[in-house]
Design an enzyme around this catalytic site. Structure first.
Site, PDB file in Angstrom:
ATOM      1  N   ASP A  10     -38.232  31.461  -1.611  1.00 49.97           N
ATOM      2  CA  ASP A  10     -37.241  31.785  -0.574  1.00 49.97           C
ATOM      3  C   ASP A  10     -37.679  31.041   0.682  1.00 49.97           C
ATOM      4  O   ASP A  10     -38.756  30.448   0.730  1.00 49.97           O
ATOM      5  CB  ASP A  10     -37.216  33.310  -0.323  1.00 49.97           C
ATOM      6  CG  ASP A  10     -36.213  33.700   0.766  1.00 49.97           C
ATOM      7  OD1 ASP A  10     -35.117  33.112   0.800  1.00 49.97           O
ATOM      8  OD2 ASP A  10     -36.518  34.571   1.595  1.00 49.97           O
ATOM      9  N   SER A  11     -36.853  31.151   1.735  1.00 54.46           N
ATOM     10  CA  SER A  11     -37.248  30.539   3.008  1.00 54.46           C
ATOM     11  C   SER A  11     -38.327  31.370   3.706  1.00 54.46           C
ATOM     12  O   SER A  11     -38.917  30.915   4.677  1.00 54.46           O
ATOM     13  CB  SER A  11     -36.027  30.427   3.920  1.00 54.46           C
ATOM     14  OG  SER A  11     -35.554  31.729   4.238  1.00 54.46           O
ATOM     15  N   CYS A  73     -33.227  33.976  -3.079  1.00 45.68           N
ATOM     16  CA  CYS A  73     -32.560  33.541  -1.856  1.00 45.68           C
ATOM     17  C   CYS A  73     -31.070  33.420  -2.151  1.00 45.68           C
ATOM     18  O   CYS A  73     -30.672  32.622  -3.017  1.00 45.68           O
ATOM     19  CB  CYS A  73     -33.120  32.184  -1.432  1.00 45.68           C
ATOM     20  SG  CYS A  73     -32.234  31.454  -0.047  1.00 45.68           S
ATOM     21  N   GLU A 151     -37.734  37.472  10.366  1.00 42.47           N
ATOM     22  CA  GLU A 151     -38.890  36.575  10.269  1.00 42.47           C
ATOM     23  C   GLU A 151     -39.725  36.668  11.556  1.00 42.47           C
ATOM     24  O   GLU A 151     -40.943  36.518  11.514  1.00 42.47           O
ATOM     25  CB  GLU A 151     -38.367  35.155  10.055  1.00 42.47           C
ATOM     26  CG  GLU A 151     -39.165  34.265   9.177  1.00 42.47           C
ATOM     27  CD  GLU A 151     -39.437  34.745   7.748  1.00 42.47           C
ATOM     28  OE1 GLU A 151     -40.603  34.628   7.356  1.00 42.47           O
ATOM     29  OE2 GLU A 151     -38.528  35.208   7.037  1.00 42.47           O
ATOM     30  N   CYS A 185     -28.066  38.377   1.229  1.00 42.49           N
ATOM     31  CA  CYS A 185     -29.235  37.629   1.701  1.00 42.49           C
ATOM     32  C   CYS A 185     -30.439  38.520   1.437  1.00 42.49           C
ATOM     33  O   CYS A 185     -30.435  39.706   1.802  1.00 42.49           O
ATOM     34  CB  CYS A 185     -29.107  37.320   3.186  1.00 42.49           C
ATOM     35  SG  CYS A 185     -30.639  36.708   3.927  1.00 42.49           S
ATOM     36  N   HIS A 187     -33.287  38.678   2.707  1.00 47.05           N
ATOM     37  CA  HIS A 187     -33.995  39.213   3.877  1.00 47.05           C
ATOM     38  C   HIS A 187     -33.492  40.612   4.250  1.00 47.05           C
ATOM     39  O   HIS A 187     -34.221  41.408   4.824  1.00 47.05           O
ATOM     40  CB  HIS A 187     -33.792  38.296   5.095  1.00 47.05           C
ATOM     41  CG  HIS A 187     -34.779  37.170   5.185  1.00 47.05           C
ATOM     42  ND1 HIS A 187     -34.698  36.045   4.390  1.00 47.05           N
ATOM     43  CD2 HIS A 187     -35.873  36.992   5.973  1.00 47.05           C
ATOM     44  CE1 HIS A 187     -35.691  35.219   4.696  1.00 47.05           C
ATOM     45  NE2 HIS A 187     -36.417  35.765   5.657  1.00 47.05           N
TER      46      HIS A 187
HETATM   47  N1  DGL Z   1     -33.380  34.957   2.295  1.00 45.90           N
HETATM   48  C1  DGL Z   1     -32.428  33.943   2.284  1.00 45.90           C
HETATM   49  C2  DGL Z   1     -31.117  34.320   1.645  1.00 45.90           C
HETATM   50  O1  DGL Z   1     -31.128  35.168   0.792  1.00 45.90           O
HETATM   51  C3  DGL Z   1     -32.431  32.884   3.337  1.00 45.90           C
HETATM   52  C4  DGL Z   1     -32.251  33.301   4.756  1.00 45.90           C
HETATM   53  C5  DGL Z   1     -32.344  32.094   5.662  1.00 45.90           C
HETATM   54  O2  DGL Z   1     -33.345  31.373   5.572  1.00 45.90           O
HETATM   55  O3  DGL Z   1     -31.398  31.855   6.417  1.00 45.90           O
HETATM   56  O4  DGL Z   1     -30.079  33.796   1.918  1.00 45.90           O
END
Ligand code: DGL
Length: 268
Positions: A10-11, A73, A151, A185, A187
């Protein structure tokens, strides 16, 4: 039986929601987790770039000898679902399992999806849902502020910056009486409590959980688990400062100290 590790990427910390689900489902496996924090956020990036990132992140994990990959992600899973499907190592995203789980929600109340701008603007979550649930209202809402805020450490349910951002972003959903809301997402699972505080007891579905379940099912069905009941290990890789990630991962996963290994930021 296959003793090789499972790769996850993931990011950033969002992917830990997918890893947490996998640790619960397959606690005996070894994992390699890559947090591409040097290039986060993914959400505002164009689709073409996201597809290139997906291949680079998977190649990075493949170099560690993984047997399967979870793109934990939503942004990558929706932009690069074809790249995932055709990758030489079995690669799973969160998009298809999450859409299937949402389409199975009973009743006729509207269904909501919150995700990054790239995921919502591409229509990859909402269009198939509309096709699968004709006549049902499907609401897609981009929440571009959430992932960078998480983050940056705004995760406590009573954090005033987080509370205000959640209230502002989710205002269009207030009064919608949703049948379910998909956290598209990964996150967003980290701030589930703040989302619940804002929307009351709407059923929340986690795309990360759906993706993890699909991967676990595939490995079991194809005899690809390592056969151990528990005791697996996780190796963490990160493309920027590991300190905040290490502290959060150790707390969130309720494991001992985490020491992510620094890898270079990949050039696009
Ligand atoms: N966690 C990610 C997602 O599910 C990426 C969030 C991001 O880096 O903008 O989309």
């Amino acid at each position: 039986m296959d003793d090789r590790p499972i790769g996850i990427f993931d990011s950033g910390v969002g992917g830990l929601t997918g890893l947490k689900a996998l640790l619960r489902l397959l606690p005996g496996e070894d994992y390699v987790f890559f947090a591409d924090t040097g290039r986060m956020p993914y959400g505002p990036r164009p689709q073409e770039e996201l597809r290139a990132i997906a291949l680079q992140d998977m190649d990075c994990l493949a170099s560690f000898g993984v047997k399967a990959i979870l793109s934990a992600c939503g942004t990558i899973s929706s932009a690069a679902h074809r790249e995932l499907e055709t990758y030489p190592i079995p690669a799973f995203g969160v998009l298809h399992p999450a859409v299937a789980a949402m389409a199975a929600v009973g009743g006729d109340a509207p269904l909501g999806v919150i995700a990054t701008s790239a995921s919502i603007e591409s229509g990859q979550f909402t269009l198939p849902l509309r096709a699968l649930c004709p006549g049902r209202e499907i609401v897609g809402l981009a929440c571009p502020e959430f992932a960078p805020m998480i983050e940056a450490g705004h995760i406590a349910p009573d954090d005033p910056v987080l509370r205000e951002a959640v209230a502002r972003a989710l205002a269009p959903l207030r009064g919608k009486e949703l049948g379910a809301l998909l956290l598209g997402c990964t996150h967003y699972g980290v701030i589930e409590a703040a989302i619940r505080f804002e929307l009351g007891d709407v059923p929340l579905l986690s795309a990360a959980d759906c993706g993890a379940a699909a991967l676990a099912e595939h490995l079991s069905a194809h005899g690809m688990t390592n056969g151990r009941a528990d005791g697996g290990s996780t190796r963490f890789l990160i493309s920027s400062d590991p300190a905040p990630f290490d502290a959060f991962a150790s707390r969130y996963l309720e494991i001992g100290p985490v020491r992510a290994e620094r890898v270079p930021v990949m050039e696009l």
